[in-house]
Design a protein around this motif. Sequence first.
Motif, PDB file in Angstrom:
ATOM      1  N   ALA A 215      57.888  80.266  21.962  1.00 14.22           N
ATOM      2  CA  ALA A 215      58.195  81.476  21.889  1.00 14.22           C
ATOM      3  C   ALA A 215      57.471  82.616  21.528  1.00 14.22           C
ATOM      4  O   ALA A 215      57.411  83.646  21.922  1.00 14.22           O
TER       5      ALA A 215
ATOM      6  N   LEU B 157      58.526  80.518  27.669  1.00 17.98           N
ATOM      7  CA  LEU B 157      59.526  79.752  27.120  1.00 17.98           C
ATOM      8  C   LEU B 157      60.670  79.470  28.278  1.00 17.98           C
ATOM      9  O   LEU B 157      61.109  78.224  28.304  1.00 17.98           O
ATOM     10  N   ALA B 158      60.833  80.308  29.167  1.00 17.73           N
ATOM     11  CA  ALA B 158      61.634  80.163  30.488  1.00 17.73           C
ATOM     12  C   ALA B 158      61.265  79.144  31.157  1.00 17.73           C
ATOM     13  O   ALA B 158      61.915  78.371  31.837  1.00 17.73           O
TER      14      ALA B 158
ATOM     15  N   GLY C  99      55.682  84.087  24.663  1.00 12.44           N
ATOM     16  CA  GLY C  99      56.270  85.073  25.514  1.00 12.44           C
ATOM     17  C   GLY C  99      57.515  84.495  26.271  1.00 12.44           C
ATOM     18  O   GLY C  99      57.832  83.381  26.160  1.00 12.44           O
ATOM     19  N   THR C 100      58.193  85.375  26.611  1.00 15.13           N
ATOM     20  CA  THR C 100      59.455  84.986  27.265  1.00 15.13           C
ATOM     21  C   THR C 100      59.350  84.170  28.517  1.00 15.13           C
ATOM     22  O   THR C 100      60.058  83.199  28.846  1.00 15.13           O
ATOM     23  N   GLU C 101      58.394  84.512  29.329  1.00 18.62           N
ATOM     24  CA  GLU C 101      58.060  83.826  30.692  1.00 18.62           C
ATOM     25  C   GLU C 101      57.649  82.415  30.334  1.00 18.62           C
ATOM     26  O   GLU C 101      58.164  81.563  30.992  1.00 18.62           O
TER      27      GLU C 101
END
Length: 461
Positions: free
Chosen positions: A284, A291-292, A287-289
Amino acid sequence: MTIDAPLDAVPPRAPVASPIASLLTAPILPTLLRLAIPNMIAMVGSTLVSIAETSYIGRLGTIPLAAIALVFPFAMLTQMMSAGAMGGGVSSAISRALGAGDRDRAATLALHAAIIGLCGGLFFTVMMLVFGRSFFALLGGRERVLDEASGYSQVLFSGAVAIWLVNTLASVIRGTGDMRLPSMTLIGASVLQIALGGTLGLGLFGVPQFGMPGVASGQLIAFSCAAIFFLWYLLSGRSRLQLDVRAFHFERAMFLDILKVGALACLSPLQTVLTILIFTKILATFGTEMLAGYGIGSRLEFLLIPITFAFGIASVPMVGVAIGAGHLKRARRVAWTAATASGLTVGLIGLVVALDPSLWVALFTRDPGVTAAAHSYFHWAGPAFVFFGMGVSLYFSSQGAARVGGPVLASTARLLIVAVGGIGLMMAQAPAWTLFALVGGAMVVFGLLTAGSVAFVRWGK
């Protein structure tokens, strides 16, 4: 550690009665496939439940979706402990008793197993009703998300006894070599759970909408029905074990026979959940990308678990009966055959997505950043899936042999590699792909260490 070649030379015990005898004499691979396929179908049913629940929880809104993410690790933990860990200990003890020709001991073990399942369910009920909200808060739950997670958890874990009894009694039946009836029952429970969870959660067909508690009620009711059916089946004389509750008396040795495998094996799913939580927390920070992208990759891992579980749990009664009958060489051949089948099947899928990740990633996203992250994950972790499949299967086979310490230590090594290595990479501000390489490397270590424990640890008395 020493190889058990001298033990394999011990004369086998007297033949056991059919259909248990077929586990000792039938060709290994066809028998494994016959036992594995029903389990695979049942596990696919469980996966469909997860997809269906996510779908209609999504209709309730974003907050319920965030809430279910907080509860999911604990729901998975109770399932993994009761079905795969303690359940493996139950199947192992019963199959070893049947292999030795002691049907009375097997029947007594089944009744002790039911008591263990009852206690396991009560433990999760008390733990989650008392500390559940605190756990969710530690994971980042706040305000309405925390309220929704707590409401779902309170209903779900109030029925933890039903979950534990279902998985424990299914393991009793699997220990006799009967995979079909537990699988059919679990499929029926899955269908009932989907129907009731959707109806009560969304308020279909004129039923009041109960939201998240209604979704949880679907599982509670479905598993309660399955537990009642298993109890009736085992006590009615229709199973391969004849249970006599009136003649039952507590025997400490019976509990120890199950717990020496099941209790130690419970450390493995606990470490698996910790590995996921720690790695998710570390990732996490990138960054969000990223993690996604990892979420898309790990979703495929989740869908591959039915394959590894099916081969592994099918090997437990075959190994256990062989150990009980003194056929140690056959027990090892069963373990390696199951591991090879599981590793090759899962490894082939991993290799395909490593070479062309878009076959899977394009199903979920077109975002360039998320796509790049998911592609990076599969390039590094995909080739290691073969070791994951092999290791998980050998973990179950080791339960059948009552030698689960090595695989648990291998799981510990995987946890330490991900935790210590991940924190080190994060502090060094290493590129994100190094984390995915770390995950792949941890899978390789887990598979090799588990294989080493099976190869060199003595099996048999």
